[in-house]
Write a protein that holds these residues in place. Structure first.
Motif, mmCIF file in Angstrom:
data_model
loop_
_atom_site.group_PDB
_atom_site.id
_atom_site.type_symbol
_atom_site.label_atom_id
_atom_site.label_comp_id
_atom_site.label_asym_id
_atom_site.label_seq_id
_atom_site.Cartn_x
_atom_site.Cartn_y
_atom_site.Cartn_z
ATOM 1 N N ARG A 195 31.726 41.646 41.230
ATOM 2 C CA ARG A 195 33.078 41.356 40.748
ATOM 3 C C ARG A 195 33.035 41.077 39.254
ATOM 4 O O ARG A 195 32.102 40.436 38.757
ATOM 5 C CB ARG A 195 33.667 40.132 41.456
ATOM 6 N N PRO A 254 36.732 35.663 46.450
ATOM 7 C CA PRO A 254 35.855 36.821 46.653
ATOM 8 C C PRO A 254 36.551 38.173 46.586
ATOM 9 O O PRO A 254 35.875 39.202 46.483
ATOM 10 C CB PRO A 254 35.272 36.580 48.051
ATOM 11 N N TYR A 255 37.889 38.203 46.609
ATOM 12 C CA TYR A 255 38.607 39.477 46.567
ATOM 13 C C TYR A 255 39.325 39.686 45.234
ATOM 14 O O TYR A 255 40.076 40.645 45.060
ATOM 15 C CB TYR A 255 39.613 39.554 47.728
ATOM 16 N N ALA A 281 34.868 46.317 36.509
ATOM 17 C CA ALA A 281 35.369 45.914 37.825
ATOM 18 C C ALA A 281 35.523 47.126 38.735
ATOM 19 O O ALA A 281 35.251 47.059 39.934
ATOM 20 C CB ALA A 281 36.700 45.187 37.684
ATOM 21 N N LEU A 316 29.127 37.674 40.290
ATOM 22 C CA LEU A 316 30.356 37.609 39.500
ATOM 23 C C LEU A 316 30.032 37.624 38.019
ATOM 24 O O LEU A 316 29.131 36.901 37.566
ATOM 25 C CB LEU A 316 31.129 36.320 39.826
ATOM 26 N N SER A 375 39.056 40.776 41.488
ATOM 27 C CA SER A 375 38.218 41.467 40.512
ATOM 28 C C SER A 375 39.106 42.321 39.619
ATOM 29 O O SER A 375 40.186 42.759 40.035
ATOM 30 C CB SER A 375 37.170 42.335 41.212
ATOM 31 N N ALA A 405 32.297 47.885 41.520
ATOM 32 C CA ALA A 405 32.797 47.513 42.844
ATOM 33 C C ALA A 405 32.110 48.355 43.913
ATOM 34 O O ALA A 405 31.714 49.489 43.656
ATOM 35 C CB ALA A 405 34.307 47.729 42.901
ATOM 36 N N PRO A 406 31.965 47.828 45.128
ATOM 37 C CA PRO A 406 32.364 46.478 45.542
ATOM 38 C C PRO A 406 31.253 45.454 45.401
ATOM 39 O O PRO A 406 31.431 44.310 45.786
ATOM 40 C CB PRO A 406 32.702 46.690 47.018
ATOM 41 N N GLN A 445 26.922 37.520 46.262
ATOM 42 C CA GLN A 445 28.291 37.800 45.810
ATOM 43 C C GLN A 445 28.366 37.622 44.286
ATOM 44 O O GLN A 445 28.987 36.673 43.788
ATOM 45 C CB GLN A 445 29.295 36.869 46.487
ATOM 46 N N ASN A 473 35.710 39.722 36.159
ATOM 47 C CA ASN A 473 37.012 39.214 35.745
ATOM 48 C C ASN A 473 36.931 38.663 34.329
ATOM 49 O O ASN A 473 35.843 38.490 33.778
ATOM 50 C CB ASN A 473 37.480 38.098 36.696
#
Length: 241
Positions: free
Chosen positions: A174, A224-225, A166, A132, A227, A170-171, A130, A176
């Motif tokens: 992520r 996790p959701y 982002a 980031l 972004s 995706a997906p 996952q 930010n």
């Protein structure tokens, strides 16, 4: 063990982010340009927690420095869970005094380095479960401030890069941004100017590096959701006119 890269990890916000990630269970790849003593301190504390920590030195103001850092990280870490693009320049200068050299140096570190470092590390980011990316922007990226034209332009570009990546990455990845307000005054900051700034913050005080670091850990561990978002850490300063 998950792994995090933090650029500019030897001082101030970068140092706090690296320590918070170590405490949250991450092995560390710590980038510095000159602040090796601070990075070595972070590495020692991380190892005391049972984490691995490696310090890499590179000048992110040059393409060679960015590629060197990326190459070393890819060599040592086949999967990368978190990339924090924190390293940056901050400079006060009147618009008419900003040279092309000043402009390109500012954008080189604050915008080009995050762009091309993220690009170069994309294969190892995609190898993590996952991944980031967190970019450190500034509330000034969306609000004009006198005598910081080249700085604010560089951070505005980084803000839009956050949103663009982002969407495009995706997906799988992520992306930010965290947008600090007044966090950690410089040691030589004028007291009158300090009080004037504090008067503009609804919370009535400056933020801490740890305030920013906690948001990085939250994004890495609990969101996790989320972004494509820019999270202001500014005591509500950007919420008022």
């Amino acid at each position: 063990m998950p792994t995090a890269v933090v650029t500019g990890a030897g001082i101030r916000i970068g140092k706090a982010i690296a320590l918070a990630l170590a405490e949250a269970g991450y092995d560390l790849a710590l980038h510095v340009h000159q602040s090796t003593e601070g990075a070595d301190e972070v590495a020692g504390k991380a190892r005391a927690l049972g984490r691995s920590a490696t310090v890499y030195r590179a000048n992110l103001g040059t393409p060679e420095g960015v590629e060197s850092l990326a190459k070393d990280v890819r060599r040592d870490h086949p999967a990368l869970d978190v990339l924090v693009n924190n390293a940056g320049l901050y400079e006060r200068r009147a618009f008419e005094d900003i040279s092309r050299e000043d402009f390109h140096r500012m954008l080189g570190v604050n915008l080009e380095a995050p762009f091309f470092l993220t690009q170069a590390l994309l294969p190892v980011l995609r190898a993590a479960p996952q991944p980031l990316v967190v970019n450190l922007t500034d509330i000034a990226a969306e609000r004009a401030e006198s005598h910081y034209a080249h700085y604010t332009v560089s951070k505005a570009g980084l803000l839009m890069l956050t949103k663009a990546l982002a969407v495009e990455l995706a997906p799988r990845v992520r992306v930010n941004a965290i947008s600090p307000g007044t966090v950690i005054f410089p040691e030589n900051f004028d007291e009158a100017a300090r009080q004037a700034l504090l008067a503009r913050i609804p919370f009535g005080r400056e933020g801490s590096a740890e305030d920013v670091a906690r948001v990085v850990v939250f994004l890495a561990r609990e969101a996790p959701y989320i972004s494509g978002q820019v999270i202001a850490v500014d005591g509500a300063r950007s919420a008022q006119l």
